[in-house]
Design a protein around this motif. Structure first.
Motif, PDB file in Angstrom:
ATOM      1  N   ASP A   1       1.031   4.846  -2.307  1.00 16.46           N
ATOM      2  CA  ASP A   1       0.232   5.822  -1.568  1.00 16.46           C
ATOM      3  C   ASP A   1       0.834   7.215  -1.687  1.00 16.46           C
ATOM      4  O   ASP A   1       2.061   7.372  -1.714  1.00 16.46           O
ATOM      5  CB  ASP A   1       0.154   5.419  -0.095  1.00 16.46           C
ATOM      6  CG  ASP A   1      -0.852   6.257   0.667  1.00 16.46           C
ATOM      7  OD1 ASP A   1      -1.990   6.394   0.195  1.00 16.46           O
ATOM      8  OD2 ASP A   1      -0.491   6.790   1.734  1.00 16.46           O
ATOM      9  N   THR A   2      -0.005   8.227  -1.747  1.00 19.30           N
ATOM     10  CA  THR A   2       0.474   9.605  -1.872  1.00 19.30           C
ATOM     11  C   THR A   2       0.209  10.424  -0.611  1.00 19.30           C
ATOM     12  O   THR A   2       0.303  11.656  -0.638  1.00 19.30           O
ATOM     13  CB  THR A   2      -0.205  10.297  -3.066  1.00 19.30           C
ATOM     14  OG1 THR A   2      -1.633  10.260  -2.901  1.00 19.30           O
ATOM     15  CG2 THR A   2       0.168   9.605  -4.374  1.00 19.30           C
ATOM     16  N   THR A   3      -0.106   9.761   0.490  1.00 20.18           N
ATOM     17  CA  THR A   3      -0.343  10.482   1.735  1.00 20.18           C
ATOM     18  C   THR A   3       0.931  11.210   2.161  1.00 20.18           C
ATOM     19  O   THR A   3       1.993  10.595   2.245  1.00 20.18           O
ATOM     20  CB  THR A   3      -0.764   9.521   2.857  1.00 20.18           C
ATOM     21  OG1 THR A   3      -1.934   8.816   2.452  1.00 20.18           O
ATOM     22  CG2 THR A   3      -1.044  10.267   4.156  1.00 20.18           C
ATOM     23  N   PRO A   4       0.861  12.516   2.429  1.00 21.51           N
ATOM     24  CA  PRO A   4       2.067  13.237   2.860  1.00 21.51           C
ATOM     25  C   PRO A   4       2.565  12.714   4.202  1.00 21.51           C
ATOM     26  O   PRO A   4       1.776  12.268   5.040  1.00 21.51           O
ATOM     27  CB  PRO A   4       1.601  14.691   2.967  1.00 21.51           C
ATOM     28  CG  PRO A   4       0.120  14.617   3.101  1.00 21.51           C
ATOM     29  CD  PRO A   4      -0.318  13.395   2.345  1.00 21.51           C
TER      30      PRO A   4
ATOM     31  N   ARG B   1       0.827  -1.206   0.000  1.00 25.13           N
ATOM     32  CA  ARG B   1       0.000   0.000   0.000  1.00 25.13           C
ATOM     33  C   ARG B   1       0.865   1.261   0.000  1.00 25.13           C
ATOM     34  O   ARG B   1       0.605   2.212  -0.734  1.00 25.13           O
ATOM     35  CB  ARG B   1      -0.894  -0.008   1.240  1.00 25.13           C
ATOM     36  CG  ARG B   1      -1.775   1.217   1.404  1.00 25.13           C
ATOM     37  CD  ARG B   1      -2.974   1.146   0.520  1.00 25.13           C
ATOM     38  NE  ARG B   1      -3.908   2.227   0.786  1.00 25.13           N
ATOM     39  CZ  ARG B   1      -5.108   2.316   0.248  1.00 25.13           C
ATOM     40  NH1 ARG B   1      -5.510   1.368  -0.577  1.00 25.13           N
ATOM     41  NH2 ARG B   1      -5.893   3.331   0.506  1.00 25.13           N
ATOM     42  N   ARG B   2       1.886   1.265   0.824  1.00 29.05           N
ATOM     43  CA  ARG B   2       2.735   2.443   0.979  1.00 29.05           C
ATOM     44  C   ARG B   2       3.436   2.800  -0.322  1.00 29.05           C
ATOM     45  O   ARG B   2       3.628   3.981  -0.635  1.00 29.05           O
ATOM     46  CB  ARG B   2       3.768   2.211   2.086  1.00 29.05           C
ATOM     47  CG  ARG B   2       4.508   3.456   2.518  1.00 29.05           C
ATOM     48  CD  ARG B   2       5.459   3.135   3.646  1.00 29.05           C
ATOM     49  NE  ARG B   2       6.550   2.279   3.212  1.00 29.05           N
ATOM     50  CZ  ARG B   2       7.647   2.729   2.616  1.00 29.05           C
ATOM     51  NH1 ARG B   2       7.808   4.008   2.369  1.00 29.05           N
ATOM     52  NH2 ARG B   2       8.598   1.886   2.256  1.00 29.05           N
TER      53      ARG B   2
ATOM     54  N   GLU C   1      -2.889  19.824  11.100  1.00 29.19           N
ATOM     55  CA  GLU C   1      -4.340  19.859  11.175  1.00 29.19           C
ATOM     56  C   GLU C   1      -4.773  21.183  11.783  1.00 29.19           C
ATOM     57  O   GLU C   1      -4.426  21.496  12.925  1.00 29.19           O
ATOM     58  CB  GLU C   1      -4.851  18.686  12.030  1.00 29.19           C
ATOM     59  CG  GLU C   1      -6.353  18.540  12.032  1.00 29.19           C
ATOM     60  CD  GLU C   1      -6.906  18.134  10.681  1.00 29.19           C
ATOM     61  OE1 GLU C   1      -8.018  18.584  10.351  1.00 29.19           O
ATOM     62  OE2 GLU C   1      -6.236  17.384   9.952  1.00 29.19           O
TER      63      GLU C   1
ATOM     64  N   GLU D   1       3.655  14.264   6.687  1.00 26.51           N
ATOM     65  CA  GLU D   1       3.209  15.065   7.825  1.00 26.51           C
ATOM     66  C   GLU D   1       2.277  16.165   7.329  1.00 26.51           C
ATOM     67  O   GLU D   1       2.508  16.763   6.275  1.00 26.51           O
ATOM     68  CB  GLU D   1       4.406  15.703   8.540  1.00 26.51           C
ATOM     69  CG  GLU D   1       4.031  16.550   9.750  1.00 26.51           C
ATOM     70  CD  GLU D   1       5.233  17.118  10.465  1.00 26.51           C
ATOM     71  OE1 GLU D   1       5.054  18.064  11.256  1.00 26.51           O
ATOM     72  OE2 GLU D   1       6.354  16.619  10.238  1.00 26.51           O
ATOM     73  N   VAL D   2       1.209  16.391   8.074  1.00 25.22           N
ATOM     74  CA  VAL D   2       0.317  17.509   7.783  1.00 25.22           C
ATOM     75  C   VAL D   2       0.026  18.237   9.091  1.00 25.22           C
ATOM     76  O   VAL D   2       0.120  17.658  10.176  1.00 25.22           O
ATOM     77  CB  VAL D   2      -1.020  17.052   7.153  1.00 25.22           C
ATOM     78  CG1 VAL D   2      -0.794  16.420   5.801  1.00 25.22           C
ATOM     79  CG2 VAL D   2      -1.764  16.094   8.078  1.00 25.22           C
TER      80      VAL D   2
END
Length: 245
Positions: free
Chosen positions: A165-168, A161-162, A173, A170-171
Motif C-alpha cells: 500500500d502507498t497510503t501516506p 495489504r500494508r 485534511e 499522515e495527511v
C-alpha cells in the motif's frame, strides 16, 4: 484480483459464522482466495453467508473445499502456519509483518503461497504445522494469547495489504481551504509584531530581538491555512477596535 495473492486456508473450521467473518476480513484487505479443509458443518453454510454480509459473499462463492490439508495446498510452493506455539518443530517463526513481506516476495516471483489457520477450539495440530515451511506467531499479550479465527485472518490480511500500500502515514485534511503561503504567514507575523510593539509588549529592550524571534518561530511552526490567517488578522483587529472605541 491477482492470482498471486496468498490462499487463506481454514483447516477444519467449526462455525459458519467464523468462516463468514474471515471472508469479510479477507475482502477488507483485498484477498479473495479462500480454501476450506473439511468444514465441520459441511458446505455451503448459510450462517457463513449471513455473516459475510454482502460483497464478501463472493469470497465464499469461490472458496475451494478440500477433504484434506495436503490436497488443499498441493499447488503451493510455500506454506505458513499460524499458531501461538512452535510445537517443538524446527521452523522459522515470523511476525505477521515479516511473513507477509516474505509472501509478497515469493508471490512476485510467481510462487503460490498459502496461510493456514486452525479450527477455533484448539488451533492447528502438529501434523498440520509440520506441513508448513514457516510459522506465523502474533506478538500478543502472553497472559491472553487467544485470537479468534477472523481476528487472526484479519491481522495477516492487513499486513499483506500494508506491504503493497502507498497510503501516506499522515495527511492534513483541508476543509475547503489551502495552506497559507510563507508570505501570508510573514504578513500575519508583521501585523502582530507591530501591534505588540505599540502595546509595549517587547520589554525590556535588551530582550526585544529574542522575543520577536520567538514569535516568528511560533508562526512558522504552525500549519496555518489561509482561513486561519484571516481569522487571526480579524481577531487582532477586533481587539484593537474595542480598545480604541
Amino acid at each position: 484480483m491477482s492470482d498471486l495473492q496468498p490462499a487463506i486456508v481454514l483447516v477444519r473450521p467449526q462455525m459458519g459464522e467464523n468462516i463468514g467473518a474471515a471472508a469479510r476480513a479477507m475482502l477488507n484487505f483485498g484477498l479473495s482466495h479462500m480454501r476450506l479443509v473439511d468444514p465441520r458443518d459441511g458446505w455451503p453454510n448459510p450462517r457463513a453467508v449471513a455473516m459475510a454480509s454482502g460483497a464478501a459473499g463472493r469470497v465464499l462463492d469461490h472458496a475451494g473445499v478440500f477433504p484434506t490439508l495436503p490436497e488443499a495446498i498441493v499447488d503451493c510452493a510455500y506454506v505458513f502456519a499460524t499458531t501461538a506455539r512452535a510445537r517443538d518443530l524446527t521452523k522459522p517463526v515470523m511476525t505477521p509483518e515479516r511473513a507477509m513481506e516474505h509472501a509478497r516476495a515469493l508471490s512476485a516471483s510467481g510462487q503460490k503461497v498459502a496461510v493456514l489457520f486452525g479450527p477455533e477450539r484448539a488451533g492447528l495440530e502438529n501434523d498440520d504445522v509440520s506441513r508448513a515451511n514457516a510459522i506465523i506467531s502474533v506478538p500478543v499479550n502472553p497472559d491472553f494469547a487467544s485470537l479468534n479465527l477472523a481476528q487472526a485472518v484479519l491481522l495477516c490480511a492487513y499486513e499483506w495489504r500494508r506491504q503493497g500500500d502507498t497510503t501516506p502515514a499522515e495527511v492534513l485534511e483541508l476543509a475547503g481551504t489551502e495552506l497559507a503561503t510563507a508570505i501570508e504567514i510573514g504578513k500575519l507575523g508583521d501585523h502582530y509584531e507591530e501591534r505588540l510593539e505599540e502595546a509595549g509588549y517587547f520589554f525590556p529592550a535588551t530582550r526585544e530581538e529574542s522575543m520577536k524571534l520567538s514569535l516568528r518561530n511560533l508562526w512558522s511552526r504552525m500549519p496555518l491555512t489561509r482561513a486561519d490567517v484571516q481569522t487571526l488578522h480579524g481577531v487582532l483587529r477586533q481587539i484593537l477596535r474595542k480598545r480604541d472605541g
